[in-house]
Design an enzyme around this catalytic site. Structure first.
Site, mmCIF file in Angstrom:
data_model
loop_
_atom_site.group_PDB
_atom_site.id
_atom_site.type_symbol
_atom_site.label_atom_id
_atom_site.label_comp_id
_atom_site.label_asym_id
_atom_site.label_seq_id
_atom_site.Cartn_x
_atom_site.Cartn_y
_atom_site.Cartn_z
ATOM 1 N N GLY A 16 -58.205 -19.443 48.529
ATOM 2 C CA GLY A 16 -58.033 -18.265 49.389
ATOM 3 C C GLY A 16 -59.303 -17.954 50.150
ATOM 4 O O GLY A 16 -59.601 -16.789 50.438
ATOM 5 N N ASN A 93 -59.027 -17.273 43.650
ATOM 6 C CA ASN A 93 -58.935 -16.018 44.402
ATOM 7 C C ASN A 93 -57.650 -15.900 45.233
ATOM 8 O O ASN A 93 -57.234 -14.789 45.553
ATOM 9 C CB ASN A 93 -60.172 -15.907 45.313
ATOM 10 C CG ASN A 93 -59.987 -14.911 46.429
ATOM 11 O OD1 ASN A 93 -60.181 -13.709 46.239
ATOM 12 N ND2 ASN A 93 -59.586 -15.379 47.614
ATOM 13 N N TYR A 158 -46.808 -8.402 40.821
ATOM 14 C CA TYR A 158 -48.252 -8.570 41.071
ATOM 15 C C TYR A 158 -49.063 -8.135 39.845
ATOM 16 O O TYR A 158 -49.988 -8.838 39.425
ATOM 17 C CB TYR A 158 -48.598 -7.734 42.307
ATOM 18 C CG TYR A 158 -50.026 -7.812 42.790
ATOM 19 C CD1 TYR A 158 -50.474 -8.912 43.522
ATOM 20 C CD2 TYR A 158 -50.922 -6.769 42.561
ATOM 21 C CE1 TYR A 158 -51.777 -8.970 43.993
ATOM 22 C CE2 TYR A 158 -52.221 -6.810 43.032
ATOM 23 C CZ TYR A 158 -52.646 -7.916 43.752
ATOM 24 O OH TYR A 158 -53.937 -7.960 44.224
ATOM 25 N N ALA A 160 -48.067 -8.039 36.762
ATOM 26 C CA ALA A 160 -47.849 -9.001 35.660
ATOM 27 C C ALA A 160 -48.722 -10.232 35.876
ATOM 28 O O ALA A 160 -49.340 -10.747 34.929
ATOM 29 C CB ALA A 160 -46.376 -9.390 35.589
ATOM 30 N N ALA A 161 -48.793 -10.703 37.115
ATOM 31 C CA ALA A 161 -49.622 -11.886 37.407
ATOM 32 C C ALA A 161 -51.100 -11.578 37.155
ATOM 33 O O ALA A 161 -51.819 -12.372 36.554
ATOM 34 C CB ALA A 161 -49.420 -12.322 38.857
ATOM 35 N N ILE A 191 -59.723 -2.928 48.420
ATOM 36 C CA ILE A 191 -60.702 -3.604 49.278
ATOM 37 C C ILE A 191 -60.102 -3.755 50.677
ATOM 38 O O ILE A 191 -58.921 -4.114 50.823
ATOM 39 C CB ILE A 191 -61.077 -5.008 48.717
ATOM 40 C CG1 ILE A 191 -61.429 -4.938 47.212
ATOM 41 C CG2 ILE A 191 -62.212 -5.633 49.529
ATOM 42 C CD1 ILE A 191 -62.619 -4.080 46.846
#
Ligand code: NAP
Length: 250
Positions: A16, A93, A158, A160-161, A191
């Site tokens: 990423g 990332n 999201y 959970a990940a 961010i």
């Protein structure tokens, strides 16, 4: 070899790395004189990031990989390990969101987020971790989220990940510690990147009201922490989750 020569020879993979937080991390590792492999989904994005690093005197190459595919990661790692004896630093990332309340969430929204954000870490670490443990030096940093600590309505997939990344981090820190390979996670708060720029103004206002330092974070705020965790200086730090969120979660 002195410390600077040692740093020069290090190879770092940042996923990423095309935009936002990953790009800032790639730039900060290049400043530490590492050779940075900039991975992202699209060639134009990681290509531009690598080009920017090279034009400011660093060493970087672009590697487009769709991290939601284990097969693509396997091929990328084979190529990397043909060229380099070892990848010394891995920053997981790459991440996406597919937000919705659970009853409206499609199975595809669940599996896309789990595959891209969490299962990708399993593949990268499994493939690049072995040479690190053989070399008895390595740094793995997983970019989780405060949402992995607190949960968030509308982000069950999201969260959970991101919580999964924390369990993965702590387990592998224990597995790899005897080989001086450290594994840590960073949990960013809100961010300012492409991921958050499209959010509703009302949601942003509410988020800002929960930040004691009264501003959103910058990608560089996360890169500073990642840069430290990937350095020689962080050799006694493993299995930790560092929240970088302006004080939101205390
Ligand atoms: P971003 O600006 O949306 O950038 C995401 C990066 O991930 C891009 O470079 C993108 O590649 C890459 N990517 C997405 N899907 C991919 C895939 N399938 N294969 C390969 N690369 C893929 O995101 P960000 O805000 O910088 O977030 C970076 C990480 O921090 C994410 O894991 C995110 O969950 C986490 N985080 C962000 C925040 C925040 O407030 N921004 C807060 C907490 C945690 P392309 O450039 O090629 O499209």
């Amino acid at each position: 070899m002195n410390e600077e020569q040692l740093e020069k020879s290090k190879v770092a993979v940042v996923t990423g790395a095309g935009r936002g937080i990953g790009r800032a991390i790639a730039e900060s590792l290049a400043e530490q004189k590492m050779k940075v492999i900039c991975v992202s989904k699209t060639e134009s994005s990681c290509g531009a990031a690598a080009e920017a690093i090279r034009s400011s005197g660093g060493d970087a190459v672009a590697m487009p990989v769709d991290v939601s595919s284990g097969e693509e990661i396997r091929k990328a790692c084979e190529n990397l390990l043909e060229e380099h004896e070892c990848v010394d630093v891995l920053v997981n990332n790459a991440g996406i969101t597919r937000d919705n309340l659970l009853f409206r969430m499609e199975e595809e929204d669940w599996s896309d987020v789990i595959n891209t954000n969490l299962t990708s870490c399993f593949h990268w670490i499994k493939l690049l971790g072995r040479p690190m443990t053989r070399k008895r030096w390595g740094r793995i940093v997983n970019i989780s989220s405060v949402v992995g600590l607190t949960g968030n309505a509308g982000q069950a997939n999201y969260a959970a990940a991101k919580a999964g990344m924390i369990g993965l981090t702590k387990s592998l820190a224990r597995e790899f510690a005897a080989r001086s390979v450290t594994v840590n996670a960073i949990a960013p708060g809100f961010i300012d990147t492409d991921m958050t720029s499209g959010l509703d103004e009302r949601i942003k206002e509410v988020a800002l009201s929960q930040v004691p330092l009264k501003r959103f974070g910058k990608s560089e705020d996360i890169a500073e922490m990642a840069s430290f965790l990937c350095s020689e200086k962080a050799s006694f730090v493993t299995g930790q989750v560092f929240t970088v969120d302006g004080g939101m979660v205390m």
